[in-house]
Design a protein around this motif. Structure first.
Motif, PDB file in Angstrom:
ATOM      1  N   HIS A 241       0.829  -1.204   0.000  1.00 41.92           N
ATOM      2  CA  HIS A 241       0.000   0.000   0.000  1.00 41.92           C
ATOM      3  C   HIS A 241       0.860   1.249   0.000  1.00 41.92           C
TER       4      HIS A 241
ATOM      5  N   HIS B 118       0.743   5.639   1.226  1.00 40.00           N
ATOM      6  CA  HIS B 118       0.284   6.411   2.374  1.00 40.00           C
ATOM      7  C   HIS B 118      -0.386   7.703   1.941  1.00 40.00           C
TER       8      HIS B 118
ATOM      9  N   HIS C  86       4.951   0.021   1.103  1.00 36.08           N
ATOM     10  CA  HIS C  86       5.448  -1.070   1.937  1.00 36.08           C
ATOM     11  C   HIS C  86       4.334  -2.045   2.314  1.00 36.08           C
TER      12      HIS C  86
HETATM   13 FE   LIG Z   1       1.820   1.687   6.050  1.00 35.12          FE
END
Ligand SMILES: [Fe+2]
Length: 190
Positions: A88, A90, A144
């Motif tokens: 994903h 951020h 990450h």
């Molecule tokens: Fe994260």
């Protein structure tokens, strides 16, 4: 006991308020990372039990604090044995994540290519983060996965985001090595 709990959270928020005023994004994230490492290593931050209860279906995401004046948010995430995230981003926000209890594996990815709505990444290695360790993600380096690899023990992490993260993008791997993106709405449990 209650005073001690409140004291730990109060100290965290006071320190984060100072850290977030530190200057540019590099200074802010370094200062937030120092704050988390100091309070998590010393055990000064005690969290109420209801903030750290695992959930059976997926990791638990709870709001500990949101700053009205500075905009940042502090979340507590609890990872049952084997629970983790897909790859994903951020949502373009800086983020600092630290380990409160247990261990988590953090795997960083580098975005290599984007073509017709599909993405290619290179895995950059996995870090096992232990109690007191913290790491920063600064866009555009913000991809990450996180996983609690333990088969028996929960892990609890504290996350500080530049703002309130209400959605992010997850990347779903295909058979050909390319990923497709999906928007994911994020909410708090309890
Ligand atoms: Fe994260």
């Amino acid at each position: 006991m209650t005073t001690q709990l409140a004291h730990g959270v109060d100290e965290l928020i006071e320190s984060l308020d100072r850290a977030v005023r530190a200057g540019d994004v590099d200074q802010v994230t370094r200062s937030v990372k120092d704050t988390l490492e100091r309070l998590l290593t010393s055990g000064a931050l005690e969290l109420p039990a209801e903030m750290t209860a695992p959930r059976p279906e997926r990791y638990a995401r709870r709001l500990l604090h949101e700053s009205d004046t500075l905009g940042y948010s502090v979340l507590v995430m609890t990872w049952g044995p084997g629970q983790g995230t897909p790859l994903h981003d951020h949502a373009g926000m800086w983020c600092v994540e630290g380990v409160h209890s247990g261990n988590i594996d953090v795997t960083q990815y580098e975005l290599l290519d984007e073509r017709d709505g599909r993405y290619r990444f290179r895995q950059q290695g996995t870090i096992e983060a232990n109690v007191g360790n913290a790491g920063a993600l600064i866009p555009p380096f913000e991809y990450h996965t996180i996983k609690n690899a333990s088969p028996t023990t929960k892990a609890v992490t504290v996350h500080v985001y530049a703002g309130e993260m209400t959605s992010c993008t997850i990347f779903v791997p295909g058979d050909d090595g390319w990923y497709r993106r999906e928007e994911r709405q994020l909410s708090y449990c309890d």
